[in-house]
Design an enzyme around this catalytic site. Structure first.
Site, PDB file in Angstrom:
ATOM      1  N   GLU A 170      -1.004  33.470  82.581  1.00  0.00           N
ATOM      2  CA  GLU A 170      -1.678  34.768  82.659  1.00  0.00           C
ATOM      3  C   GLU A 170      -1.523  35.439  84.014  1.00  0.00           C
ATOM      4  OE1 GLU A 170      -5.717  34.458  81.340  1.00  0.00           O
ATOM      5  OE2 GLU A 170      -5.134  33.989  79.293  1.00  0.00           O
ATOM      6  N   GLU A 379      -3.181  29.599  73.994  1.00  0.00           N
ATOM      7  CA  GLU A 379      -4.646  29.612  74.032  1.00  0.00           C
ATOM      8  C   GLU A 379      -5.180  30.512  72.930  1.00  0.00           C
ATOM      9  OE1 GLU A 379      -6.603  30.624  77.777  1.00  0.00           O
ATOM     10  OE2 GLU A 379      -5.113  29.482  78.891  1.00  0.00           O
TER      11      GLU A 379
HETATM   12  C1  BGP Z   1      -7.976  32.562  79.890  1.00  0.00           C
HETATM   13  C2  BGP Z   1      -7.660  31.484  80.878  1.00  0.00           C
HETATM   14  C3  BGP Z   1      -8.366  30.198  80.624  1.00  0.00           C
HETATM   15  C4  BGP Z   1      -9.755  30.329  80.058  1.00  0.00           C
HETATM   16  C5  BGP Z   1      -9.864  31.383  78.986  1.00  0.00           C
HETATM   17  C6  BGP Z   1     -11.266  31.705  78.568  1.00  0.00           C
HETATM   18  O1  BGP Z   1      -7.894  33.791  80.518  1.00  0.00           O
HETATM   19  O2  BGP Z   1      -6.281  31.209  80.921  1.00  0.00           O
HETATM   20  O3  BGP Z   1      -8.291  29.434  81.788  1.00  0.00           O
HETATM   21  O4  BGP Z   1     -10.726  30.350  81.000  1.00  0.00           O
HETATM   22  O5  BGP Z   1      -9.241  32.577  79.355  1.00  0.00           O
HETATM   23  O6  BGP Z   1     -11.810  32.642  79.422  1.00  0.00           O
HETATM   24  P1  BGP Z   1     -13.271  32.554  79.977  1.00  0.00           P
HETATM   25  O7  BGP Z   1     -13.350  31.206  80.626  1.00  0.00           O
HETATM   26  O8  BGP Z   1     -13.386  33.670  80.952  1.00  0.00           O
HETATM   27  O9  BGP Z   1     -14.174  32.707  78.831  1.00  0.00           O
END
Ligand code: BGP
Length: 479
Positions: A170, A379
């Site tokens: 990301e 993800e």
């Molecule tokens: C993405 C990241 C992850 C994870 C996920 C969930 O942006 O790559 O590392 O954290 O989002 O986001 P959040 O933790 O802000 O809910």
């Protein structure tokens, strides 16, 4: 449910789950690890929910065998994790920390012992603090060389066992948050610096992919992109233009560079007009062209809906929801370009993220149509409150529904003709959410800790654990 009209999932489909070093490992200064920018950023008051940090996280560093045993019990085919750069090079370059290298080697062996394919993310935001101090990290071209040296060491050390690599996780998120919104390290709010750092990150990404090709390593490599496909609010031409603007700014601006090795021309023209264009040399462009990925990594959580935003309209300053208090997200946008609006057709989570399984099909279709690349979903998941019952169960039916609909959307996209290599849910165990603490949970495995106490960090299988077990076991037939 049986869907006669849908294609089956491929037999080698990677049913997986994901994590990132800072969010699970803990052991932040153990065995020679150097500090990362996140280790320091979280110490600044007010940066994270209830000052939560990853010093202990869910202690995966010490409990990885227990965690991998749970993955094996679930039947996971793939596990995506990231390597903490400063565990390998405590100061980002120079001397190697052998204990750090060994930790990931052991983790990889443990996974392979259970037939779980390791998917390794080379960079998931935890830049060695030393590189930030020495030359301002992503703002210096020096990082291209250091990042490539670090990645090559990983290819040389683990390349015999690892077939899937994610270069940058990301880039759009760590660059936007780090240099535009100031909510991630190094907490800069300066669009000019943001676009400059972003260009350097593009070069570093391409350089690592080029090194992978030149080194003749076997396997596949690509970046993971946080893609929130945009919808126009309606067919009012002004809103369609807002949609065109956000698509160029938030999607093509990154993915075109990965896939085509060039920036979208509308963006170049606009950045030039605003005096924000970074230095882009001929040799930069040549490098970008040499850094084409084998797949597009897709991190998909939600779609966004946009409308026209007049020149005196709303700006980016709106507060985001990091507390789980539904409806606390404030309006935001870019005057003259677009503003975010509520989609009346979609539900939202307690953190105001839209729930839109069809958006995943849209994301997959857009990537396939524009870039003609296979997609590895790196993800996807639901961040919500969970309740641990007194008997150790966790009834997360909402997560099951969410994942089920998203899996079906993948199957639809496969039936549409998209080549989907695999699906990594976010996340396997509960873990630290960067800005939202421990209460925003994503895992199949509940970890008993919160922001105020680490408790025993005991693992409990949620209902979704068994649900996914059956999905994997039936290769998606049970959906
Ligand atoms: C993405 C990241 C992850 C994870 C996920 C969930 O942006 O790559 O590392 O954290 O989002 O986001 P959040 O933790 O802000 O809910």
């Amino acid at each position: 449910m049986f869907h006669p009209q849908l294609d089956s999932f491929p037999t080698d489909f990677l049913w997986g789950s994901a994590s990132a070093a800072y969010q699970v490992e803990g052991a932040w200064d153990a065995d020679g690890k150097g500090p990362s920018v996140w280790d320091n950023f979280v110490k600044i008051p007010g940066t994270t929910f209830k000052s939560s940090n990853g010093q202990v996280a869910v202690d995966h560093y010490h409990r990885y065998q227990e965690d991998v045993a749970l993955m094996a019990e679930q039947g996971l085919k793939a596990y995506r994790f990231s390597i903490a750069w400063s565990r390998i090079f405590p100061t980002g370059k120079g001397e190697i920390n052998q204990v750090g290298l060994e930790f990931y080697s052991n983790l990889i062996d443990e996974l392979l012992k259970h037939d779980i394919e390791p998917i390794v993310t080379i960079y998931h935001w935890d830049l060695p603090q030393a590189l930030q101090d020495e030359y301002q990290g992503w703002e210096s071209r020096q990082i291209i060389e250091d990042f490539t040296t670090y990645a090559k060491l990983l290819f040389d050390t683990y390349g015999d066992r690892v077939k899937y690599w994610v270069s940058l996780n990301e880039q759009n998120v760590f660059i936007m948050h780090g240099y535009m919104m100031g909510t991630h390290p190094p907490a800069v709010r300066d669009p000019k610096r943001m676009y400059a750092a972003n260009h350097i990150a593009n070069l570093a990404n391409a350089s690592v992919i080029k090194a992978f090709r030149e080194g003749g390593y076997s396997g596949k490599i690509g970046p993971s992109f946080a893609f929130a496909p945009a919808y126009p609010l309606d067919c009012r031409p002004e809103n369609i233009l807002a949609y065109e603007n956000i698509s160029d700014m938030s999607a093509h601006f990154w993915m075109d560079v990965y896939a085509f090795g060039r920036y979208p021309r509308i963006m170049l023209k606009n950045l030039e007009k605003m005096g924000l264009l970074p230095e882009i040399t001929e040799s930069d462009l040549a490098l970008l062209k040499e850094g084409k990925p084998d797949f597009m990594g897709l991190n998909y959580y939600q779609t966004m809906t946009v409308a026209n935003n007049p020149l005196d309209g709303v700006g980016m300053s709106g507060e985001a929801n990091y507390t789980g208090e539904k409806g606390s997200t404030q309006e935001s946008g870019m005057p003259g370009l677009f503003k975010m609006v509520e989609n009346p057709y979609l539900e939202r989570t307690n953190w105001d993220w839209t729930i839109d399984h069809q958006g995943l099909r849209v994301a997959l279709r857009r990537i396939a149509s524009r870039y003609d690349l296979p997609v590895l979903i790196t993800e996807n998941g639901l961040g919500e409150f969970d309740t641990l019952e007194t008997d150790g169960t966790v009834h997360d039916q909402g997560r099951i529904d969410y994942l089920q609909h998203h899996c079906l959307a993948i199957q639809e996209a496969i039936s549409d003709g998209v080549e989907v290599m695999g699906y990594c849910t976010w996340s396997f165990t509960d873990l630290l959410s960067w800005l939202n603490g421990y209460q925003k949970r994503y895992g199949f495995v509940y970890v008993d800790r919160d922001e105020t106490s680490e408790k025993e960090l005991t693992r409990y299988k949620k209902d979704s654990f068994y649900w996914y077990q059956e999905v994997i076991n039936s290769n998606g037939q049970s959906l």
